[in-house]
Design an enzyme around this catalytic site. Structure first.
Site, mmCIF file in Angstrom:
data_model
loop_
_atom_site.group_PDB
_atom_site.id
_atom_site.type_symbol
_atom_site.label_atom_id
_atom_site.label_comp_id
_atom_site.label_asym_id
_atom_site.label_seq_id
_atom_site.Cartn_x
_atom_site.Cartn_y
_atom_site.Cartn_z
ATOM 1 N N ARG A 123 0.891 -1.266 -0.019
ATOM 2 C CA ARG A 123 -0.153 -0.041 0.072
ATOM 3 C C ARG A 123 0.950 1.133 0.061
ATOM 4 O O ARG A 123 2.082 1.229 0.480
ATOM 5 C CB ARG A 123 -0.955 -0.100 1.191
ATOM 6 N N LYS A 188 4.227 -11.157 9.593
ATOM 7 C CA LYS A 188 3.644 -11.026 8.150
ATOM 8 C C LYS A 188 4.157 -12.097 7.241
ATOM 9 O O LYS A 188 4.986 -12.243 6.965
ATOM 10 C CB LYS A 188 3.907 -9.452 7.580
ATOM 11 N N ARG A 324 -1.412 -0.607 14.138
ATOM 12 C CA ARG A 324 -0.154 -0.991 14.854
ATOM 13 C C ARG A 324 -0.485 -1.614 16.087
ATOM 14 O O ARG A 324 -1.273 -0.806 16.851
ATOM 15 C CB ARG A 324 1.005 -0.053 14.850
HETATM 16 P P1 ATP Z 1 -0.478 -1.264 6.844
HETATM 17 O O1 ATP Z 1 -0.937 -1.628 8.108
HETATM 18 O O2 ATP Z 1 -0.364 0.068 6.722
HETATM 19 O O3 ATP Z 1 -0.896 -2.260 5.968
HETATM 20 P P2 ATP Z 1 2.279 -2.439 6.338
HETATM 21 O O4 ATP Z 1 3.511 -1.825 6.878
HETATM 22 O O5 ATP Z 1 2.173 -3.697 6.485
HETATM 23 O O6 ATP Z 1 1.175 -1.407 6.974
HETATM 24 P P3 ATP Z 1 1.724 -2.753 3.655
HETATM 25 O O7 ATP Z 1 1.616 -1.592 2.586
HETATM 26 O O8 ATP Z 1 0.462 -3.267 3.871
HETATM 27 O O9 ATP Z 1 2.478 -1.991 4.967
HETATM 28 O O10 ATP Z 1 2.775 -3.845 3.275
HETATM 29 C C1 ATP Z 1 4.229 -3.482 2.773
HETATM 30 C C2 ATP Z 1 5.134 -3.655 3.859
HETATM 31 O O11 ATP Z 1 5.136 -5.278 4.146
HETATM 32 C C3 ATP Z 1 6.572 -3.291 3.349
HETATM 33 O O12 ATP Z 1 6.879 -1.998 3.627
HETATM 34 C C4 ATP Z 1 7.212 -4.312 4.227
HETATM 35 O O13 ATP Z 1 7.477 -3.909 5.395
HETATM 36 C C5 ATP Z 1 6.580 -5.443 4.242
HETATM 37 N N1 ATP Z 1 6.806 -6.610 3.292
HETATM 38 C C6 ATP Z 1 7.271 -6.458 1.952
HETATM 39 N N2 ATP Z 1 7.642 -7.348 1.404
HETATM 40 C C7 ATP Z 1 7.206 -8.357 2.129
HETATM 41 C C8 ATP Z 1 7.102 -10.025 2.087
HETATM 42 N N3 ATP Z 1 7.751 -10.586 1.016
HETATM 43 N N4 ATP Z 1 6.634 -10.618 3.157
HETATM 44 C C9 ATP Z 1 6.367 -9.899 4.477
HETATM 45 N N5 ATP Z 1 6.183 -8.675 4.617
HETATM 46 C C10 ATP Z 1 6.773 -7.871 3.369
HETATM 47 C C1 BTN Z 2 0.470 -5.219 1.440
HETATM 48 O O1 BTN Z 2 0.589 -5.838 2.727
HETATM 49 O O2 BTN Z 2 0.801 -3.936 1.575
HETATM 50 C C2 BTN Z 2 0.031 -5.674 0.223
HETATM 51 C C3 BTN Z 2 1.156 -6.593 -0.606
HETATM 52 C C4 BTN Z 2 0.543 -6.949 -1.788
HETATM 53 C C5 BTN Z 2 1.469 -7.757 -2.602
HETATM 54 C C6 BTN Z 2 0.844 -8.321 -3.632
HETATM 55 S S1 BTN Z 2 2.127 -9.435 -4.851
HETATM 56 C C7 BTN Z 2 0.794 -9.808 -5.919
HETATM 57 C C8 BTN Z 2 0.456 -8.357 -6.073
HETATM 58 N N1 BTN Z 2 1.162 -7.447 -7.333
HETATM 59 C C9 BTN Z 2 1.837 -6.284 -6.315
HETATM 60 O O3 BTN Z 2 2.581 -5.581 -6.928
HETATM 61 N N2 BTN Z 2 1.237 -6.340 -5.233
HETATM 62 C C10 BTN Z 2 0.131 -7.352 -4.868
#
Ligand code: ATP
Ligand code: BTN
Length: 333
Positions: A123, A188, A324
């Site tokens: 996101r 995660k 969070r």
């Molecule tokens: P929110 O609660 O706003 O969703 P978030 O930190 O989980 O917060 P997202 O945009 O949902 O943010 O997810 C992107 C984040 O997930 C990245 O900034 C990184 O911290 C984490 N991330 C990126 N790649 C992976 C992965 N393959 N597996 C687990 N976590 C990942």
């Molecule tokens: C998150 O936790 O913010 C969402 C992550 C979503 C990742 C998936 S991987 C397949 C699809 N293509 C992208 O570029 N993002 C989503």
């Protein structure tokens, strides 16, 4: 398909393949095979071993995605919901791809997987780490007669689909963090990214993107700035078939997308509540530089978060906020 990807397809089984056999099968010179093997290692982050006089093999075999296997693992009726299946070795982002294809008229029920994403997205511009030949990166396009405002709860409904599949596949302790994260013991494991376009009064379309870790090397994950996990680290699970898991997810996600169109979020709320990780706990909602501490008091019928701030309930839409756990309680278990 680029030569190094063709070589990797041959080496995916983890067996030794002689340079000569590879050259013959791929219509290349042995020097071209050697070059492609090295490129595959460097460009895809795969460890390719070269055994003097005998050939090449991958240090760890990989199960590449196979459209025929995925479709064959879905019973006929749910398979009919999948109108088109795109599988790429290498793409910027499966979500970006389907948003582009949607503008060109791709049908509702278009499903896309990639072996690797060069620009996987979370996101608000965050990165999703997406190395080659492992994990699942999938996106699903769905069209609705409704306007985008009716789709606010879809992220939660999709989350219940993913959590339910993982639970059925025997993964213990799965939980959801509002609005879009799938957790295993606070780490995660997967994330959902929903992107919507359309007219205020409808019709609209949504691309649901899912990234789910099956196996992630620590060095590949170095840039992840929060606790993470992959399915391989969850003890007690047997070997994970990416194709089988892809099939289960495609089957259930399409079912949920269809049902949301007729019944909305309501039928999914009991499942959401069952998986909702921080319900009743002290959390904070972050919006830009501002932070609102309170108790997570559940979600509304539309999927907005209810925060109990000293006895007063405030609701937050998913768009611009992050949840969070409270500061003193953030360590992974
Ligand atoms: P929110 O609660 O706003 O969703 P978030 O930190 O989980 O917060 P997202 O945009 O949902 O943010 O997810 C992107 C984040 O997930 C990245 O900034 C990184 O911290 C984490 N991330 C990126 N790649 C992976 C992965 N393959 N597996 C687990 N976590 C990942
Ligand atoms: C998150 O936790 O913010 C969402 C992550 C979503 C990742 C998936 S991987 C397949 C699809 N293509 C992208 O570029 N993002 C989503």
């Amino acid at each position: 398909m680029e030569t190094h990807l063709r070589v990797i397809r041959r080496l995916a089984d983890g067996e030794l393949h002689s340079g000569e056999a590879l050259a013959q099968a791929l219509g290349l010179s042995r020097a071209a095979v050697w070059k492609a093997v090295h490129k595959a290692g460097a460009a895809l982050g795969l460890e390719v071993r070269s055994v003097r006089g005998r050939g090449y093999c991958l240090a760890t075999p990989i199960e590449l995605l196979d459209p025929a296997r995925i479709l064959a693992a879905i019973p006929r009726q749910p398979r009919n919901r999948i109108k088109r299946l795109d599988i790429y070795d290498d793409i910027d982002s499966t979500n970006s791809h389907l948003m582009r294809e949607a503008q060109k008229g791709a049908p509702s029920g278009t499903l896309c997987f990639a072996e690797r994403q060069r620009a996987g997205r979370g996101r608000r511009g965050r990165t999703w780490v997406s190395p080659f030949g492992t994990n699942l990166y999938l996106s699903l396009l769905w069209r609705y007669p409704l306007g985008p405002s009716a789709l606010g709860g879809l992220s939660l409904a999709a989350g219940t689909a993913v959590a339910g599949v993982l639970e059925t596949e025997g993964v213990p302790d799965i939980a959801l963090k509002w609005p879009n994260d799938v957790l295993w013991r606070r780490r995660k494991l997967a994330g959902l990214l929903l992107e919507v376009a359309g007219e205020a009064q409808g019709p609209s379309l949504v691309v649901v993107g899912l990234g789910l870790n099956t196996h992630l090397d620590a060095d590949q994950a170095a840039e992840i700035d929060q606790p993470w996990v992959d399915l391989e680290a969850v003890s007690g699970l047997g070997p994970i078939s990416r194709n089988r898991l892809a099939a289960r997810l495609a089957e259930r996600l399409t079912e949920v997308m269809e049902k949301y169109g007729t019944d909305g979020l309501g039928p999914f709320l009991p499942e959401w509540e069952r998986f909702d990780r921080y319900r009743g706990e002290q959390v904070e909602i972050r919006m830009g530089d501002r932070s609102y501490p309170g108790i997570h008091a559940g979600v509304t019928a539309e999927g907005a978060l209810c925060l109990d701030i000293e006895g007063r309930i405030e609701t937050f839409q998913a768009g611009e906020v992050s949840l969070r756990p409270a500061r003193e309680d953030r360590s992974p278990i």
